[in-house]
Design a protein around this motif. Sequence first.
Motif, PDB file in Angstrom:
ATOM      1  N   ALA A 216       2.661   6.560 -18.537  1.00 45.65           N
ATOM      2  CA  ALA A 216       2.761   5.493 -17.538  1.00 45.65           C
ATOM      3  C   ALA A 216       3.308   6.057 -16.232  1.00 45.65           C
ATOM      4  O   ALA A 216       4.239   6.863 -16.229  1.00 45.65           O
ATOM      5  N   ARG A 217       2.715   5.642 -15.124  1.00 49.17           N
ATOM      6  CA  ARG A 217       3.206   6.023 -13.797  1.00 49.17           C
ATOM      7  C   ARG A 217       3.086   4.796 -12.905  1.00 49.17           C
ATOM      8  O   ARG A 217       1.982   4.349 -12.602  1.00 49.17           O
TER       9      ARG A 217
ATOM     10  N   VAL B 109       1.260   7.085  -6.954  1.00 52.58           N
ATOM     11  CA  VAL B 109       0.296   8.159  -7.220  1.00 52.58           C
ATOM     12  C   VAL B 109       0.986   9.522  -7.197  1.00 52.58           C
ATOM     13  O   VAL B 109       0.695  10.400  -8.019  1.00 52.58           O
ATOM     14  N   HIS B 110       1.923   9.713  -6.300  1.00 56.68           N
ATOM     15  CA  HIS B 110       2.592  11.007  -6.177  1.00 56.68           C
ATOM     16  C   HIS B 110       3.568  11.262  -7.317  1.00 56.68           C
ATOM     17  O   HIS B 110       3.761  12.413  -7.713  1.00 56.68           O
ATOM     18  N   GLY B 111       4.211  10.237  -7.835  1.00 59.98           N
ATOM     19  CA  GLY B 111       5.081  10.397  -8.990  1.00 59.98           C
ATOM     20  C   GLY B 111       6.505  10.789  -8.660  1.00 59.98           C
ATOM     21  O   GLY B 111       6.858  11.105  -7.522  1.00 59.98           O
TER      22      GLY B 111
ATOM     23  N   SER C  13       0.829  -1.206   0.000  1.00 60.14           N
ATOM     24  CA  SER C  13       0.000   0.000   0.000  1.00 60.14           C
ATOM     25  C   SER C  13       0.863   1.256   0.000  1.00 60.14           C
ATOM     26  O   SER C  13       0.501   2.275  -0.614  1.00 60.14           O
ATOM     27  N   THR C  14       2.008   1.212   0.657  1.00 61.25           N
ATOM     28  CA  THR C  14       2.930   2.343   0.634  1.00 61.25           C
ATOM     29  C   THR C  14       3.509   2.536  -0.760  1.00 61.25           C
ATOM     30  O   THR C  14       3.609   3.667  -1.261  1.00 61.25           O
ATOM     31  N   ILE C  15       3.885   1.443  -1.402  1.00 61.48           N
ATOM     32  CA  ILE C  15       4.408   1.506  -2.769  1.00 61.48           C
ATOM     33  C   ILE C  15       3.376   2.115  -3.706  1.00 61.48           C
ATOM     34  O   ILE C  15       3.689   3.002  -4.510  1.00 61.48           O
ATOM     35  N   ASP C  16       2.140   1.655  -3.600  1.00 62.62           N
ATOM     36  CA  ASP C  16       1.083   2.158  -4.482  1.00 62.62           C
ATOM     37  C   ASP C  16       0.828   3.646  -4.264  1.00 62.62           C
ATOM     38  O   ASP C  16       0.580   4.397  -5.215  1.00 62.62           O
ATOM     39  N   ALA C  17       0.905   4.087  -3.014  1.00 60.58           N
ATOM     40  CA  ALA C  17       0.691   5.505  -2.720  1.00 60.58           C
ATOM     41  C   ALA C  17       1.816   6.362  -3.293  1.00 60.58           C
ATOM     42  O   ALA C  17       1.574   7.471  -3.790  1.00 60.58           O
ATOM     43  N   LEU C  18       3.041   5.872  -3.250  1.00 60.50           N
ATOM     44  CA  LEU C  18       4.161   6.609  -3.835  1.00 60.50           C
ATOM     45  C   LEU C  18       4.002   6.719  -5.345  1.00 60.50           C
ATOM     46  O   LEU C  18       4.348   7.748  -5.941  1.00 60.50           O
TER      47      LEU C  18
ATOM     48  N   THR D 286       8.516   7.215   5.700  1.00 55.99           N
ATOM     49  CA  THR D 286       8.825   8.632   5.905  1.00 55.99           C
ATOM     50  C   THR D 286       8.767   9.397   4.588  1.00 55.99           C
ATOM     51  O   THR D 286       8.337  10.563   4.559  1.00 55.99           O
ATOM     52  N   THR D 287       9.170   8.749   3.509  1.00 54.25           N
ATOM     53  CA  THR D 287       9.087   9.398   2.199  1.00 54.25           C
ATOM     54  C   THR D 287       7.644   9.612   1.790  1.00 54.25           C
ATOM     55  O   THR D 287       7.291  10.659   1.223  1.00 54.25           O
ATOM     56  N   LEU D 288       6.785   8.659   2.088  1.00 55.76           N
ATOM     57  CA  LEU D 288       5.368   8.827   1.769  1.00 55.76           C
ATOM     58  C   LEU D 288       4.771   9.992   2.552  1.00 55.76           C
ATOM     59  O   LEU D 288       4.039  10.823   1.992  1.00 55.76           O
TER      60      LEU D 288
END
Length: 234
Positions: free
Chosen positions: A49-50, A22-24, A15-20, A181-183
């Motif tokens: 593609a993102r 989205v941000h690009g 879920s963290t990977i997927d959220a990152l 933390t990056t998210l």
Amino acid sequence: MTGIIVTDIARADQSTIDALAVHGVATVHEAMGRIGLVGPTVHPIQNGARVAGSAVTVLCWPGDNLMIHAAVEQCQAGDILVVASNSPSLDGSFGELFATALKYRGVRGIVTTAGVRDVVDLRAMDFPAWASAQNAQGTVKATSGSVNVPIVVGGAVIRPGDIVVADDDGVVCVPRADAETTLLASEARVAKEAGARAAYQNGDLSLDRNDLRGLLADLGIRYVTQGKWADGDR
């Protein structure tokens, strides 16, 4: 050259990977303090593609794709295959057949310092790729390398299980330990930019919103009319 295949890499929370994703790339790069970019030597072969995924890393010999064959077995859903060679090579070491096998396993794309071919097919099958070249030159399968070891891709060191985010702006690597933390930093940046966007839509100037007029003055920058400029007031 002897090699190794690491089979049990740790991955970040999906879920963290997927959220990152989205941000690009640009937002994530800025949120990390402007680090982690692969750089312009690796570029997308498609538009729009993102993606983000856990890195399965491959170290190949130039002109040889044997270890990509070995790496397919280590991939799982949500991964991105990341390939580098131990010296520069732009040969087309990846194509439609590899993409077919990886797509079956749920892999989200490939990032490679080498070349890709079958580009029309890759686009048609919606398998995104970021590569240093589009090149029909074939490769051999003859030399040992490694799978799931740290590799250097452009300006970034990518370790197995790190998060790779890729879009039209390029590729950025988020160390697995820094994922959460990056998210959070990315979400904060998005919120800040939303406020700025609303202000600019209302006519505000970035000079004022970012308090930059004082900096212009400190740097000795002056405002002059066109007439005075033409008269030599410089």
